[in-house]
Design a protein around this motif. Structure first.
Motif, PDB file in Angstrom:
ATOM      1  N   UNK A  29      40.711 -44.504 -44.011  1.00  0.00           N
ATOM      2  CA  UNK A  29      41.638 -43.458 -44.458  1.00  0.00           C
ATOM      3  C   UNK A  29      41.341 -43.070 -45.901  1.00  0.00           C
ATOM      4  N   UNK A  30      41.084 -44.068 -46.729  1.00  0.00           N
ATOM      5  CA  UNK A  30      40.740 -43.786 -48.124  1.00  0.00           C
ATOM      6  C   UNK A  30      39.471 -42.966 -48.230  1.00  0.00           C
ATOM      7  N   UNK A  31      38.470 -43.324 -47.444  1.00  0.00           N
ATOM      8  CA  UNK A  31      37.212 -42.582 -47.463  1.00  0.00           C
ATOM      9  C   UNK A  31      37.436 -41.124 -47.067  1.00  0.00           C
ATOM     10  N   UNK A  32      38.242 -40.909 -46.041  1.00  0.00           N
ATOM     11  CA  UNK A  32      38.533 -39.546 -45.580  1.00  0.00           C
ATOM     12  C   UNK A  32      39.207 -38.746 -46.687  1.00  0.00           C
ATOM     13  N   UNK A  33      40.106 -39.408 -47.432  1.00  0.00           N
ATOM     14  CA  UNK A  33      40.869 -38.727 -48.483  1.00  0.00           C
ATOM     15  C   UNK A  33      40.173 -38.748 -49.839  1.00  0.00           C
ATOM     16  N   UNK A  34      38.988 -39.345 -49.900  1.00  0.00           N
ATOM     17  CA  UNK A  34      38.245 -39.379 -51.158  1.00  0.00           C
ATOM     18  C   UNK A  34      38.751 -40.427 -52.139  1.00  0.00           C
ATOM     19  N   UNK A  35      39.310 -41.512 -51.603  1.00  0.00           N
ATOM     20  CA  UNK A  35      39.848 -42.592 -52.426  1.00  0.00           C
ATOM     21  C   UNK A  35      38.990 -43.829 -52.196  1.00  0.00           C
ATOM     22  N   UNK A  36      38.565 -44.462 -53.257  1.00  0.00           N
ATOM     23  CA  UNK A  36      37.748 -45.666 -53.148  1.00  0.00           C
ATOM     24  C   UNK A  36      38.534 -46.833 -52.562  1.00  0.00           C
ATOM     25  N   UNK A  37      37.804 -47.828 -52.098  1.00  0.00           N
ATOM     26  CA  UNK A  37      38.404 -48.979 -51.423  1.00  0.00           C
ATOM     27  C   UNK A  37      39.434 -49.701 -52.294  1.00  0.00           C
ATOM     28  N   UNK A  38      39.050 -50.078 -53.502  1.00  0.00           N
ATOM     29  CA  UNK A  38      39.961 -50.818 -54.385  1.00  0.00           C
ATOM     30  C   UNK A  38      41.204 -50.009 -54.711  1.00  0.00           C
ATOM     31  N   UNK A  39      41.005 -48.738 -55.012  1.00  0.00           N
ATOM     32  CA  UNK A  39      42.138 -47.867 -55.348  1.00  0.00           C
ATOM     33  C   UNK A  39      43.053 -47.697 -54.137  1.00  0.00           C
ATOM     34  N   UNK A  40      42.478 -47.576 -52.947  1.00  0.00           N
ATOM     35  CA  UNK A  40      43.280 -47.422 -51.731  1.00  0.00           C
ATOM     36  C   UNK A  40      44.198 -48.630 -51.540  1.00  0.00           C
ATOM     37  N   UNK A  41      43.659 -49.837 -51.727  1.00  0.00           N
ATOM     38  CA  UNK A  41      44.482 -51.038 -51.575  1.00  0.00           C
ATOM     39  C   UNK A  41      45.535 -51.120 -52.674  1.00  0.00           C
ATOM     40  N   UNK A  42      45.171 -50.741 -53.869  1.00  0.00           N
ATOM     41  CA  UNK A  42      46.145 -50.740 -54.968  1.00  0.00           C
ATOM     42  C   UNK A  42      47.298 -49.780 -54.671  1.00  0.00           C
ATOM     43  N   UNK A  43      46.964 -48.570 -54.235  1.00  0.00           N
ATOM     44  CA  UNK A  43      47.994 -47.589 -53.898  1.00  0.00           C
ATOM     45  C   UNK A  43      48.873 -48.074 -52.746  1.00  0.00           C
ATOM     46  N   UNK A  44      48.261 -48.690 -51.741  1.00  0.00           N
ATOM     47  CA  UNK A  44      49.020 -49.188 -50.593  1.00  0.00           C
ATOM     48  C   UNK A  44      49.980 -50.294 -51.027  1.00  0.00           C
ATOM     49  N   UNK A  45      49.517 -51.194 -51.885  1.00  0.00           N
ATOM     50  CA  UNK A  45      50.377 -52.289 -52.351  1.00  0.00           C
ATOM     51  C   UNK A  45      51.591 -51.775 -53.118  1.00  0.00           C
ATOM     52  N   UNK A  46      51.431 -50.644 -53.794  1.00  0.00           N
ATOM     53  CA  UNK A  46      52.522 -50.074 -54.596  1.00  0.00           C
ATOM     54  C   UNK A  46      53.235 -48.924 -53.884  1.00  0.00           C
ATOM     55  N   UNK A  48      52.132 -46.113 -52.792  1.00  0.00           N
ATOM     56  CA  UNK A  48      51.769 -44.833 -53.387  1.00  0.00           C
ATOM     57  C   UNK A  48      50.590 -44.159 -52.689  1.00  0.00           C
ATOM     58  N   UNK A  49      50.139 -44.715 -51.573  1.00  0.00           N
ATOM     59  CA  UNK A  49      49.055 -44.080 -50.829  1.00  0.00           C
ATOM     60  C   UNK A  49      49.570 -42.740 -50.326  1.00  0.00           C
ATOM     61  N   UNK A  50      48.764 -41.682 -50.351  1.00  0.00           N
ATOM     62  CA  UNK A  50      49.263 -40.353 -49.989  1.00  0.00           C
ATOM     63  C   UNK A  50      49.724 -40.174 -48.547  1.00  0.00           C
ATOM     64  N   UNK A  51      49.394 -41.125 -47.681  1.00  0.00           N
ATOM     65  CA  UNK A  51      49.807 -41.089 -46.280  1.00  0.00           C
ATOM     66  C   UNK A  51      50.520 -42.413 -45.990  1.00  0.00           C
ATOM     67  N   UNK A  52      51.494 -42.380 -45.110  1.00  0.00           N
ATOM     68  CA  UNK A  52      52.242 -43.598 -44.778  1.00  0.00           C
ATOM     69  C   UNK A  52      51.303 -44.693 -44.278  1.00  0.00           C
ATOM     70  N   UNK A  53      51.461 -45.871 -44.846  1.00  0.00           N
ATOM     71  CA  UNK A  53      50.640 -47.027 -44.488  1.00  0.00           C
ATOM     72  C   UNK A  53      51.520 -48.053 -43.786  1.00  0.00           C
ATOM     73  N   UNK A  54      50.992 -48.620 -42.691  1.00  0.00           N
ATOM     74  CA  UNK A  54      51.712 -49.654 -41.952  1.00  0.00           C
ATOM     75  C   UNK A  54      51.015 -50.989 -42.187  1.00  0.00           C
ATOM     76  N   UNK A  55      51.799 -52.003 -42.401  1.00  0.00           N
ATOM     77  CA  UNK A  55      51.241 -53.348 -42.566  1.00  0.00           C
ATOM     78  C   UNK A  55      51.359 -54.059 -41.230  1.00  0.00           C
ATOM     79  N   UNK A  56      50.238 -54.507 -40.690  1.00  0.00           N
ATOM     80  CA  UNK A  56      50.210 -55.225 -39.416  1.00  0.00           C
ATOM     81  C   UNK A  56      49.588 -56.593 -39.708  1.00  0.00           C
ATOM     82  N   UNK A  57      50.445 -57.593 -39.848  1.00  0.00           N
ATOM     83  CA  UNK A  57      49.939 -58.906 -40.243  1.00  0.00           C
ATOM     84  C   UNK A  57      49.373 -58.819 -41.644  1.00  0.00           C
ATOM     85  N   UNK A  58      48.109 -59.151 -41.768  1.00  0.00           N
ATOM     86  CA  UNK A  58      47.445 -59.073 -43.073  1.00  0.00           C
ATOM     87  C   UNK A  58      46.666 -57.770 -43.250  1.00  0.00           C
TER      88      UNK A  58
END
Length: 74
Positions: A29-46, A48-58
């Motif tokens: 999803x990050x690649x599609x939106x032009x967001x790097x891997x580390x930044x995507x995880x940072x945004x998801x943790x906070x 702030x990712x531009x699309x709704x993120x679901x946490x499934x286990x880990x």
């Protein structure tokens, strides 16, 4: 010294995104939106990712229809 080639950015078409199915990984999803891997995880943790993120286990998962809606390609 030799030349270091930077990886080229892949442009995703709406058709390619649809072919992913109903959900995809946060990295994809990050690649599609032009967001790097580390930044995507940072945004998801906070939440702030531009699309709704679901946490499934880990794992983080992102709904493909949400990506398409964000891109205006529903």
């Amino acid at each position: 010294m030799g030349r270091i080639d930077m990886p080229c950015k892949v442009r995703w078409t709406p058709e390619q995104v649809r072919e992913l199915g109903l959900v995809t990984s946060l990295e994809t999803a990050g690649q599609i939106l032009g967001i790097g891997r580390s930044k995507a995880y940072e945004l998801a943790r906070h939440d702030q990712f531009p699309v709704r993120v679901m946490r499934v286990g880990r794992c983080y998962r992102v709904a493909v229809p949400g990506i398409l809606a964000h891109l205006g390609a529903e």
